[in-house]
Design a protein around this motif. Structure first.
Motif, PDB file in Angstrom:
ATOM      1  N   LEU A  50       1.237  -1.508  -0.278  1.00 20.86           N
ATOM      2  CA  LEU A  50      -0.340   0.362   0.275  1.00 20.86           C
ATOM      3  C   LEU A  50       0.935   1.203   0.425  1.00 20.86           C
ATOM      4  O   LEU A  50       0.919   2.180  -0.930  1.00 20.86           O
ATOM      5  N   VAL A  54       1.008   4.372  -2.850  1.00 22.17           N
ATOM      6  CA  VAL A  54       0.658   5.621  -2.339  1.00 22.17           C
ATOM      7  C   VAL A  54       1.406   6.492  -3.056  1.00 22.17           C
ATOM      8  O   VAL A  54       1.471   7.404  -3.279  1.00 22.17           O
ATOM      9  N   TYR A  57       0.970   6.882  -6.675  1.00 19.93           N
ATOM     10  CA  TYR A  57      -0.288   7.754  -6.427  1.00 19.93           C
ATOM     11  C   TYR A  57      -0.142   9.093  -6.379  1.00 19.93           C
ATOM     12  O   TYR A  57      -0.334   9.694  -7.069  1.00 19.93           O
ATOM     13  N   ASP A  80     -10.390   6.246  -7.816  1.00 24.10           N
ATOM     14  CA  ASP A  80     -10.820   7.106  -6.753  1.00 24.10           C
ATOM     15  C   ASP A  80     -11.496   6.641  -5.976  1.00 24.10           C
ATOM     16  O   ASP A  80     -11.441   5.910  -5.260  1.00 24.10           O
ATOM     17  N   ARG A  82     -12.447   3.086  -6.237  1.00 22.97           N
ATOM     18  CA  ARG A  82     -12.147   2.137  -6.522  1.00 22.97           C
ATOM     19  C   ARG A  82     -11.519   2.217  -4.763  1.00 22.97           C
ATOM     20  O   ARG A  82     -11.576   1.415  -3.733  1.00 22.97           O
ATOM     21  N   LEU A  83     -10.148   3.122  -3.992  1.00 24.34           N
ATOM     22  CA  LEU A  83     -10.416   3.245  -3.105  1.00 24.34           C
ATOM     23  C   LEU A  83     -10.959   4.371  -2.504  1.00 24.34           C
ATOM     24  O   LEU A  83     -10.540   3.297  -0.874  1.00 24.34           O
ATOM     25  N   LYS A  84     -11.997   4.919  -2.634  1.00 29.01           N
ATOM     26  CA  LYS A  84     -12.550   5.155  -1.411  1.00 29.01           C
ATOM     27  C   LYS A  84     -13.850   3.918  -1.043  1.00 29.01           C
ATOM     28  O   LYS A  84     -13.683   3.552  -0.275  1.00 29.01           O
ATOM     29  N   GLU A  87     -11.497   1.887   1.581  1.00 34.36           N
ATOM     30  CA  GLU A  87     -11.490   2.873   2.553  1.00 34.36           C
ATOM     31  C   GLU A  87     -12.364   2.161   3.640  1.00 34.36           C
ATOM     32  O   GLU A  87     -12.788   2.455   4.446  1.00 34.36           O
ATOM     33  N   ILE A 101      -6.402  -5.546  -2.841  1.00 37.10           N
ATOM     34  CA  ILE A 101      -6.297  -4.154  -3.022  1.00 37.10           C
ATOM     35  C   ILE A 101      -4.866  -4.129  -4.404  1.00 37.10           C
ATOM     36  O   ILE A 101      -4.498  -3.469  -5.286  1.00 37.10           O
ATOM     37  N   VAL A 104      -6.147  -2.343  -7.047  1.00 35.67           N
ATOM     38  CA  VAL A 104      -5.789  -1.405  -6.948  1.00 35.67           C
ATOM     39  C   VAL A 104      -4.318  -0.855  -7.483  1.00 35.67           C
ATOM     40  O   VAL A 104      -4.165   0.246  -8.630  1.00 35.67           O
TER      41      VAL A 104
END
Length: 182
Positions: A50, A54, A57, A80, A82-84, A87, A101, A104
């Motif tokens: 991750l 990050v 990104y 964004d 898929r990240l939301k 989360e 994960i 993404v």
């Protein structure tokens, strides 16, 4: 819009404490803490991956130019969303966590690679074009007060023409690669 990994600092503390307790061979480790500690390697791998995602990104967001943004806007919005979703819905015990994960992560790394390649190609094109800056004709003996040397004009023109022709072929190849990346 930069992002960070939200791995809870308290969880890091629990893992560290259990590690110390195990190193000192303490037998009264709470069951919940021991269960969490048993998964420490998977947590470490997930967090490391991750963190890499990050970084990629955030690099995209920091380096993409305003004129480039419309080219990647849709892909960034997809990432964004898929990240939301991750989360809001995923936790460490979610079935298929790594698969979600990893898709993404791969999307982010793919986009970052394509942007980096396109930027490298633009730099190479600019470098090629800078090679055209030298004058076609030079003065005799290289002195400013001398007249231009036109004796070898056909050779200079042929040389310059070949340079630009070869450069043009290279630029076309780079633009084709860039089109494939988009």
């Amino acid at each position: 819009k930069l992002i960070t990994v939200n791995f809870d600092l308290q969880l890091i503390s629990v893992l560290r404490e259990v590690s110390y307790l195990e190193a000192n061979q303490v037998e009264s480790i709470p069951k919940t803490a021991a269960e969490i500690y048993s998964s420490k390697e998977s947590y470490r791998q997930l967090v490391a991956n991750l963190e890499l995602m990050v970084n990629a990104y955030n690099k995209i967001l920091k380096t993409v130019l305003e004129v480039e943004y419309p080219l990647v806007q849709g892909q960034l919005q997809d990432i964004d969303s898929r990240l939301k979703e991750a989360e809001e819905t995923l936790n460490w015990k979610t079935e298929g966590l790594w698969e979600h994960i990893s898709t993404v992560i791969e999307s982010v790394h793919d986009l970052e690679r394509r942007i980096r390649k396109a930027k490298d190609n633009v730099e190479e094109i600019q470098s090629i074009m800078r090679s055209w800056v030298s004058p076609i004709f030079e003065r005799k003996d290289g002195k400013r007060e001398n007249v231009l040397s036109l004796d070898d004009r056909p050779e200079w023109l042929e040389k310059r023409y070949n340079l630009i022709k070869e450069s043009g072929l290279r630029i076309h190849a780079l633009v084709k690669v860039k089109r494939v990346l988009a």
